[in-house]
Design an enzyme around this catalytic site. Sequence first.
Site, PDB file in Angstrom:
ATOM      1  N   HIS A  74       0.976   5.300   1.111  1.00 19.26           N
ATOM      2  CA  HIS A  74       0.367   6.358   1.906  1.00 19.26           C
ATOM      3  C   HIS A  74       0.351   7.649   1.078  1.00 19.26           C
ATOM      4  O   HIS A  74       1.359   7.997   0.455  1.00 19.26           O
ATOM      5  CB  HIS A  74       1.198   6.645   3.164  1.00 19.26           C
ATOM      6  CG  HIS A  74       1.309   5.491   4.116  1.00 19.26           C
ATOM      7  ND1 HIS A  74       0.669   5.473   5.330  1.00 19.26           N
ATOM      8  CD2 HIS A  74       1.977   4.306   4.038  1.00 19.26           C
ATOM      9  CE1 HIS A  74       0.952   4.343   5.965  1.00 19.26           C
ATOM     10  NE2 HIS A  74       1.752   3.617   5.203  1.00 19.26           N
ATOM     11  N   HIS A 111       0.849  -1.195   0.000  1.00 19.07           N
ATOM     12  CA  HIS A 111       0.000   0.000   0.000  1.00 19.07           C
ATOM     13  C   HIS A 111       0.879   1.239   0.000  1.00 19.07           C
ATOM     14  O   HIS A 111       2.004   1.215   0.494  1.00 19.07           O
ATOM     15  CB  HIS A 111      -0.926   0.009   1.225  1.00 19.07           C
ATOM     16  CG  HIS A 111      -0.193  -0.072   2.530  1.00 19.07           C
ATOM     17  ND1 HIS A 111       0.255  -1.269   3.056  1.00 19.07           N
ATOM     18  CD2 HIS A 111       0.214   0.887   3.393  1.00 19.07           C
ATOM     19  CE1 HIS A 111       0.896  -1.033   4.182  1.00 19.07           C
ATOM     20  NE2 HIS A 111       0.886   0.277   4.410  1.00 19.07           N
TER      21      HIS A 111
END
Length: 142
Positions: A104, A102
């Site tokens: 940010h 992932h």
Amino acid sequence: MAKKEDCIFCKIARHEVPASIIYESESIIAFLDINPVNPGHALVLPKQHFSNLLDMPESLASELMAVMKKIGYAQLKALNAEGFNLLMNNMSAAGQLIMHAHIHVIPRYANDGLEHWKGKPYEEGKAEEVAEKLRNVLNKDG
Ligand code: AMP
Ligand code: ZN
């Protein structure tokens, strides 16, 4: 390390666990981090489980890039952010806690008090030594 079946981000991607979703397509999802650095801090990820960047197919790159840009723009427009950081922690030593790749997207303000990490200058001759090591692998494997 959590098994893939137990992965919280897979569960969010399958809508089995609630999250404040802000973008979704067939292959990508973005939602708010529950513990934001600043309000609006978002996580962007492929719905399919990949552990980190090295596992992710490059075919995802252009949509991921497009979504990161959209979210950064929305943070500027909707939250009056003055900038934004992109950050991806890859593997535990780099601070990765959730082993589902992932990125940010963090809205930033000139006076938000967050500090950048500190750099350490190279000793004499060391930069070229390190660059040579990297070039060897990049030219062989990359
Ligand atoms: P990382 O260190 O890059 O693996 O960061 C994991 C991030 O996921 C942290 O910033 C957490 O606050 C965030 N996080 C963990 N669980 C959830 C969740 N259920 N919903 C939203 N964000 C989460
Ligand atoms: Zn997962």
